[in-house]
Design a protein around this motif. Sequence first.
Motif, mmCIF file in Angstrom:
data_model
loop_
_atom_site.group_PDB
_atom_site.id
_atom_site.type_symbol
_atom_site.label_atom_id
_atom_site.label_comp_id
_atom_site.label_asym_id
_atom_site.label_seq_id
_atom_site.Cartn_x
_atom_site.Cartn_y
_atom_site.Cartn_z
ATOM 1 N N TRP A 346 10.085 10.233 10.101
ATOM 2 C CA TRP A 346 10.164 8.732 10.050
ATOM 3 C C TRP A 346 10.686 7.952 11.074
ATOM 4 N N LEU A 347 11.820 8.694 11.488
ATOM 5 C CA LEU A 347 12.761 8.012 12.884
ATOM 6 C C LEU A 347 11.928 8.130 13.936
ATOM 7 N N GLU A 348 10.981 9.297 14.189
ATOM 8 C CA GLU A 348 10.185 9.417 15.385
ATOM 9 C C GLU A 348 9.140 8.399 15.469
ATOM 10 N N HIS A 349 8.524 8.244 14.508
ATOM 11 C CA HIS A 349 7.535 7.018 14.268
ATOM 12 C C HIS A 349 7.915 5.607 14.283
ATOM 13 N N SER A 350 8.962 5.313 13.850
ATOM 14 C CA SER A 350 9.550 4.046 14.271
ATOM 15 C C SER A 350 10.280 3.909 15.568
ATOM 16 N N VAL A 351 11.100 4.720 16.092
ATOM 17 C CA VAL A 351 11.052 4.578 17.595
ATOM 18 C C VAL A 351 10.074 4.530 18.382
ATOM 19 N N ARG A 352 8.866 5.263 18.422
ATOM 20 C CA ARG A 352 7.872 5.176 19.192
ATOM 21 C C ARG A 352 7.028 3.814 19.170
ATOM 22 N N GLN A 353 6.947 3.444 17.887
ATOM 23 C CA GLN A 353 6.279 2.257 17.549
ATOM 24 C C GLN A 353 6.975 1.066 18.394
ATOM 25 N N LEU A 354 8.450 1.200 18.007
ATOM 26 C CA LEU A 354 8.964 -0.025 18.646
ATOM 27 C C LEU A 354 8.969 -0.089 20.345
ATOM 28 N N VAL A 355 9.150 1.161 20.883
ATOM 29 C CA VAL A 355 9.280 1.225 22.318
ATOM 30 C C VAL A 355 7.696 1.080 22.857
ATOM 31 N N GLU A 356 6.533 1.311 22.197
ATOM 32 C CA GLU A 356 5.392 0.964 22.620
ATOM 33 C C GLU A 356 5.106 -0.609 22.662
ATOM 34 N N ALA A 357 5.415 -1.167 21.457
ATOM 35 C CA ALA A 357 5.260 -2.674 21.333
ATOM 36 C C ALA A 357 6.343 -3.401 22.265
ATOM 37 N N THR A 358 7.420 -2.938 22.543
ATOM 38 C CA THR A 358 8.548 -3.303 23.311
ATOM 39 C C THR A 358 9.358 -2.518 24.194
ATOM 40 N N PRO A 359 8.854 -2.241 25.293
ATOM 41 C CA PRO A 359 9.329 -1.144 26.296
ATOM 42 C C PRO A 359 10.913 -1.667 26.355
ATOM 43 N N SER A 360 11.376 -2.832 26.259
ATOM 44 C CA SER A 360 12.735 -2.989 26.649
ATOM 45 C C SER A 360 13.736 -2.432 25.355
ATOM 46 N N ALA A 361 13.106 -2.349 24.338
ATOM 47 C CA ALA A 361 13.827 -1.677 23.129
ATOM 48 C C ALA A 361 14.373 -0.417 23.507
ATOM 49 N N ALA A 362 13.820 0.558 24.304
ATOM 50 C CA ALA A 362 14.516 1.742 24.734
ATOM 51 C C ALA A 362 15.854 1.853 25.081
ATOM 52 N N ALA A 363 16.403 0.574 25.489
ATOM 53 C CA ALA A 363 17.760 0.578 26.038
ATOM 54 C C ALA A 363 18.555 0.657 24.638
ATOM 55 N N LEU A 364 17.900 0.272 23.483
ATOM 56 C CA LEU A 364 18.975 0.119 22.311
ATOM 57 C C LEU A 364 18.739 1.407 21.447
ATOM 58 N N LEU A 365 17.700 2.316 21.837
ATOM 59 C CA LEU A 365 17.346 3.414 20.922
ATOM 60 C C LEU A 365 17.495 4.937 21.574
ATOM 61 N N PRO A 366 17.641 5.801 21.216
ATOM 62 C CA PRO A 366 17.698 7.166 21.702
ATOM 63 C C PRO A 366 16.409 7.644 22.144
ATOM 64 N N SER A 367 16.678 8.457 23.160
ATOM 65 C CA SER A 367 15.187 9.000 23.690
ATOM 66 C C SER A 367 14.743 10.111 22.858
ATOM 67 N N ASP A 368 15.697 10.691 21.938
ATOM 68 C CA ASP A 368 15.078 11.886 20.904
ATOM 69 C C ASP A 368 15.663 11.232 19.618
ATOM 70 N N ALA A 369 14.528 11.033 18.799
ATOM 71 C CA ALA A 369 14.732 10.298 17.507
ATOM 72 C C ALA A 369 15.828 10.956 16.635
ATOM 73 N N THR A 370 15.803 12.449 16.764
ATOM 74 C CA THR A 370 16.544 13.327 16.095
ATOM 75 C C THR A 370 18.199 12.973 16.214
#
Length: 693
Positions: A346-370
């Motif tokens: 679930w974490l991986e799905h949420s992070v991937r969905q956010l980063v795909e829609a908003t690339p700038s969100a990667a700065a607030l999220l970890p590169s590895d969802a675990t």
Amino acid sequence: MGVSSGAERVVHSLQRALTDPARCLSLLQVDISNAFNACDRARVLRELYRTPQLSSLYRLADFAYSAPSELLLERGDGRAIRSQNGVRQGDPLSALLFCVYMRDVLTQTAARADVQLYGFFDDLHVLGRPSEVLKAFDALRAELLPAVSLSCNTAKSHFAYFHDHAAPLLRGQREALADCDVQLHDSWLPVLGAVVGKDDEAIRDGLARTLGEQAGSAAFFRRVQSDALRCNSAMLLLRQCGVPQLNYLLRCTPPPCIAQQAEAFDEQLLRAAAVRLGWCFDQLGADALYYMQAKLRHGGLGLTPAARTSPAAYLGSLAAVGSSPEFAAHAAADCPVQPQSQLAGWLEHSVRQLVEATPSAAALLPSDATGFFHHVASTRTSARPSSSLQHQLSAQAASHQHEAFLSRCHEMRKTDGGAALAHARAVSAPRAWAWKNVVPMTQDCDLADQHYKLAARMNVRLPPVDGEHALPADCPLCDRTNGLRNDAWHFLSCARVKTREVTARHDEVVNVLYRFALMMGIQAVREPEGLQASDGRCPDLQLLLPGRHILTDVCITHPLAPSRGRASCATLAAARHYQTVKHRKYRETAAQHGAELLPFVVETCGGMASDAVQLLAAMGDMGEERLAVWPRHVVIRQLMGSVAMAVQRGNAVAVLSALSRARFVTTATACATEGVQARLGAAQAGVVEELEQ
């Protein structure tokens, strides 16, 4: 009690614990019969007085509960019942007093069995191995609850166990539950308004059933669509009460499990808004749908889609509950979430969905969802608490989408001459959102339904009328060729409309400023004479404040007129232009009298120039000083809302009046043309008859 995101902590913790295959835990939901009313009031006060941390509440609790009181019956003609036991439902103290009352019961339950208790007021959840949970249940039912004058309602209690395939329940345990009439759940269970399930399919099934059983949401949308409710009130309710309805579920439920319900809710929300605004939802284009769902500050109506919010809400909730025991261990760098676990997916799905829609969100999220919980713990600061993660992610997503929309409008400049970009800039200008957020409490702050619908149509770039009442290509009033074809809102800049309706709109804005000035104790003069001896020109208002002398002249400009060209694509370009014009016109007058010149320039879409904002701030300062009861921001909000409504009301009156006159001219012209054709036809028939003779 008093724990941030308390209900979400319970839901996420139970979801994590109940689906852990290594522990095979079970859950018992204990329903306490008439919990608040059955408490022993004397014991309630005794437990409160044993808690010195709550000493500030002693006097208030004594006043409210030390003696019986009369509870008046609604529509009871003065009859009352005597309240002398329990804590009163609806009393602000009742929840706290009940928690203090139950504290010893929970402590003793944990001492009797190896269980973990999750209590949310009178909702008690007992987590542990099945045998230990049943031991705690027996202690609660037979001894601990009766000791405090409470009883367990077993018919409304529930037992959940999701590991029956790997470690089946013993027959004796099943029989014990059946004897107590406790319902057994092996797939999903409703918990504090959310759903806990063994897998995605179970949670989806649980949501479909629980949401289907709740008639409150359907009743809300049905009532909002009623004609008995004013249009502006209905839109306020949809944005401020309808949009947040699903937020708690979005925070507690993984995005893949709630996607279908979120999309259905979004469509229901948009359809309700379309009904109130008199639009055919199925015929709305992509731009209109964007404006309906965009944030107010981006020119939209604020009907934020739940499906887009879901990943940010879920991650924000997990970040807020990261310190709870079920997740605290994962805050360490060497203890990530197991990659094959349900939570990691679930974490991986949420992070991937956010980063795909908003690339700038990667700065607030970890590169590895675990490593999500470690990332949240390591970046948590007082300036950026984890509880605001949803807000930050949602704001980034909204800004990214708005910028993408502006880029798309910019690319269309070669085909539409910049019309789409000019509109997007105009409706997202500073303070252009003000009219959408006004609570209709006074006549100044209200809009008739027809006026509100016209304002909304212009905001989402729809023509003022469509269908059988569609506008002709040429303007019947000023005879401009393709005037209405090139600009559906041509009447707001039509030369034949400016002399009456547009002047009335200007005067109404002046009246609003004048009335508020007098109400705040400001010495105000309308159209002061004698300021400029050479040509007699005078501004609209002269305001005398302590230590300040302000002159202002009101101007309302239409930024979407094609005559403004590509320059109107800049934010507030039209407002700034006329602000400069007003400064050139009255600079000498202001200098002669030592006055401060603040022209009040507003665009028809609601945007306000910088000097207009300064004038509102000056009046707000004066209002806070003189009115005392109203703080500065309330004064400014009320004044700005009244001005915004006056502008939109004036726009609607101008358009409706021009439409009426245009239809009259068109009809008269058609009748005259038909008369001429009839006379020509009669003459032609006479000539033919003579030739035949």
